[in-house]
Design an enzyme around this catalytic site. Sequence first.
Site, short mmCIF file in Angstrom:
data_model
loop_
_atom_site.label_atom_id
_atom_site.label_comp_id
_atom_site.label_asym_id
_atom_site.label_seq_id
_atom_site.Cartn_x
_atom_site.Cartn_y
_atom_site.Cartn_z
N LYS A 22 -13.37 -7.46 126.94
CA LYS A 22 -14.33 -8.24 127.74
C LYS A 22 -14.57 -9.62 127.13
O LYS A 22 -14.51 -10.63 127.82
CB LYS A 22 -15.65 -7.47 127.82
CG LYS A 22 -16.87 -8.28 128.19
CD LYS A 22 -18.09 -7.41 128.13
CE LYS A 22 -19.41 -8.08 128.01
NZ LYS A 22 -19.64 -9.06 126.98
N ASN A 23 -14.81 -9.65 125.83
CA ASN A 23 -15.18 -10.93 125.21
C ASN A 23 -14.00 -11.87 125.02
O ASN A 23 -14.18 -13.01 124.59
CB ASN A 23 -15.90 -10.69 123.88
CG ASN A 23 -17.29 -10.13 124.09
OD1 ASN A 23 -17.78 -10.10 125.22
ND2 ASN A 23 -17.92 -9.67 123.02
N CYS A 118 -27.39 -10.02 128.05
CA CYS A 118 -28.29 -9.01 127.50
C CYS A 118 -29.47 -9.68 126.81
O CYS A 118 -29.29 -10.68 126.12
CB CYS A 118 -27.56 -8.12 126.49
SG CYS A 118 -26.44 -6.94 127.25
N ARG A 123 -31.08 -16.32 122.30
CA ARG A 123 -29.78 -16.80 122.76
C ARG A 123 -29.76 -18.24 123.28
O ARG A 123 -29.43 -18.50 124.45
CB ARG A 123 -29.20 -15.83 123.81
CG ARG A 123 -29.24 -14.39 123.34
CD ARG A 123 -28.38 -13.47 124.15
NE ARG A 123 -26.98 -13.53 123.77
CZ ARG A 123 -26.04 -12.73 124.27
NH1 ARG A 123 -26.36 -11.85 125.18
NH2 ARG A 123 -24.79 -12.84 123.88
N ASP A 306 -22.09 -5.87 117.98
CA ASP A 306 -21.86 -5.11 119.22
C ASP A 306 -21.58 -3.63 118.97
O ASP A 306 -21.56 -2.84 119.91
CB ASP A 306 -20.69 -5.73 120.01
CG ASP A 306 -21.09 -7.04 120.68
OD1 ASP A 306 -22.28 -7.39 120.65
OD2 ASP A 306 -20.20 -7.72 121.23
N ARG A 398 -21.31 -3.30 132.74
CA ARG A 398 -21.01 -4.72 132.50
C ARG A 398 -19.86 -4.84 131.50
O ARG A 398 -19.11 -5.82 131.54
CB ARG A 398 -22.24 -5.44 131.91
CG ARG A 398 -23.30 -5.77 132.94
CD ARG A 398 -24.32 -6.70 132.35
NE ARG A 398 -23.65 -7.74 131.60
CZ ARG A 398 -24.14 -8.37 130.54
NH1 ARG A 398 -25.34 -8.07 130.12
NH2 ARG A 398 -23.45 -9.30 129.93
C1 UD1 Z 1 -20.66 -13.31 121.73
C2 UD1 Z 1 -20.31 -12.04 122.45
C3 UD1 Z 1 -21.35 -10.96 122.16
C4 UD1 Z 1 -21.53 -10.78 120.67
C5 UD1 Z 1 -21.79 -12.11 119.98
C6 UD1 Z 1 -21.82 -12.01 118.46
C7 UD1 Z 1 -19.18 -12.88 124.42
C8 UD1 Z 1 -19.18 -13.07 125.89
N1 UD1 Z 1 -20.26 -12.31 123.88
O1 UD1 Z 1 -21.91 -13.74 122.26
O2 UD1 Z 1 -20.91 -9.74 122.75
O3 UD1 Z 1 -22.63 -9.92 120.43
O4 UD1 Z 1 -20.75 -13.05 120.32
O5 UD1 Z 1 -20.64 -11.48 117.98
O6 UD1 Z 1 -18.21 -13.17 123.75
N2 UD1 Z 1 -26.87 -19.12 118.54
C9 UD1 Z 1 -27.65 -20.23 118.41
N3 UD1 Z 1 -27.33 -21.34 119.13
C10 UD1 Z 1 -26.27 -21.39 119.97
C11 UD1 Z 1 -25.46 -20.25 120.08
C12 UD1 Z 1 -25.79 -19.12 119.37
O7 UD1 Z 1 -28.64 -20.23 117.68
O8 UD1 Z 1 -26.03 -22.44 120.58
C13 UD1 Z 1 -27.22 -17.91 117.79
C14 UD1 Z 1 -27.60 -16.75 118.73
O9 UD1 Z 1 -28.95 -16.82 119.11
C15 UD1 Z 1 -27.30 -15.55 117.88
C16 UD1 Z 1 -26.11 -16.00 117.04
O10 UD1 Z 1 -26.07 -17.42 117.11
O11 UD1 Z 1 -28.37 -15.27 117.03
C17 UD1 Z 1 -24.80 -15.45 117.52
O12 UD1 Z 1 -24.54 -15.86 118.84
P1 UD1 Z 1 -23.08 -16.17 119.36
O13 UD1 Z 1 -22.09 -15.91 118.28
O14 UD1 Z 1 -23.10 -17.48 120.02
O15 UD1 Z 1 -22.90 -15.04 120.46
P2 UD1 Z 1 -22.42 -15.22 121.96
O16 UD1 Z 1 -21.28 -16.15 122.01
O17 UD1 Z 1 -23.60 -15.42 122.83
#
Ligand code: UD1
Length: 418
Positions: A22-23, A118, A123, A306, A398
């Site tokens: 998925k990711n 989620c 986020r 995850d 999902r």
């Molecule tokens: C992706 C995955 C999700 C997984 C996560 C961490 C997808 C579609 N989803 O989510 O399943 O749980 O990686 O491995 O690939 N953060 C910030 N600012 C930002 C972006 C992120 O502070 O602009 C923080 C988030 O709040 C969180 C951490 O960074 O605490 C990790 O988030 P991130 O690695 O960005 O996860 P996603 O890409 O949302």
Amino acid sequence: MSFFYVKPNGPLRGDVTVSGAKNAVLPIMCACMLTDEVCRISSVPPLIDVFILKEILENMGAVIEYNTKSEVMEIKVPKIKSGNYDSSLWEKIRASFLVAGSVLARTGKVKIPFPGGCKIGSRPVDLHIKGFESLGAKTKREHGFIEIKCKELKGCDIYLDFPSVGATENIMIASAAAEGTTIIENAASEPEIIDLAVFLNKMGADIKGAGTRKIVIKGVKSFKGVSHRVMPDRIEAGTFMAAAAVTHGEININNICFDHIKSAASKLEECGVRIEEKGKSILVDAKGEIKGFDIKTLPFPGFPTDMQSVFMSIMLKARGTSIVTETIFENRFMHVDEMKKMGANIKTDGRTAVVEGVKKLTGAKVKACDLRGGASLVLSALCAEGDSEISDIYHIERGYGNFDEKLRSLGAIIEKRE
Ligand code: UD1
């Protein structure tokens, strides 16, 4: 609203094949917006998130054929259509924000709603925005939308305060089309980043270092249509590994890449499960006793956030005390209260959960609150005494394709009911 009815039926045994990740598929689908040529993606899992993103891309002008039987998707984007997109669709998934990088790169302008996904933490998207601004774009937020504009994207050095997966992907996609070279430092190194870089490089990009903390992207002028097979879903693999452990079963999991699931495999070995690595499959033999163990979630190659909840379901009946430390998301224990309804002994304090193994769990009516937490409740139900009903299973669907069917093929009694 549909729910899963689960009746424990002893150890799960047999073979199961993991689907495409998925990711990985979601960012790849977004990257297809870079070209007007056809991209052919195979091993695309039939997930709600995939269908939602498909609709989002179609609203933006993509023409998409998706055969759910052959799991092949063809995407062609003759022209990007801008407009007032339906926010409710965008708010359903996090990955919707990944169209920002590709559409910005292709047209110099994108105005989209903020993403959802989620509710496992706040986020934010500040790191994505920081990346776009460093590349020379101007951003404006109003009425729940973000507008990102630029005359020309210019390569630059970007340091990410945290190795965010999504921000790394969005910046990688946008900078692939920038003038000059971009260096992302403290980049995410998850395997899905490598799959996206491989896809982009096939399209004509010049990206080196994906899978490490430093990614170097030399911008190119154009991108072509390509074919690509999506990497296996390491989180689905980890979920079936946990399913073998909770039921003391023996499952052979096919279509895996062992390097992607090492942290999970080593945890299982630590708690008494026998793991046999067999190339593209792995045998998980959990016939013996399971001892309590600790996990701390970390960016790859650390233990994945995850898999935190599905591994917590193993701890519920393990001998002794286990400790979970969640360092990635601040609200990722929503499954705990539901597990307690089944008799689990868990105490949480902030980002830590202490699990005391109990002799038995009892079936209950519980609610999936998020994707992976929902799957962990199904696993808990498989090793409880008595029947369970897990509601709000759209969360589970999902991210897991044919989850109930795959579990049934291993001997589980699980039915989707209305
Ligand atoms: C992706 C995955 C999700 C997984 C996560 C961490 C997808 C579609 N989803 O989510 O399943 O749980 O990686 O491995 O690939 N953060 C910030 N600012 C930002 C972006 C992120 O502070 O602009 C923080 C988030 O709040 C969180 C951490 O960074 O605490 C990790 O988030 P991130 O690695 O960005 O996860 P996603 O890409 O949302």
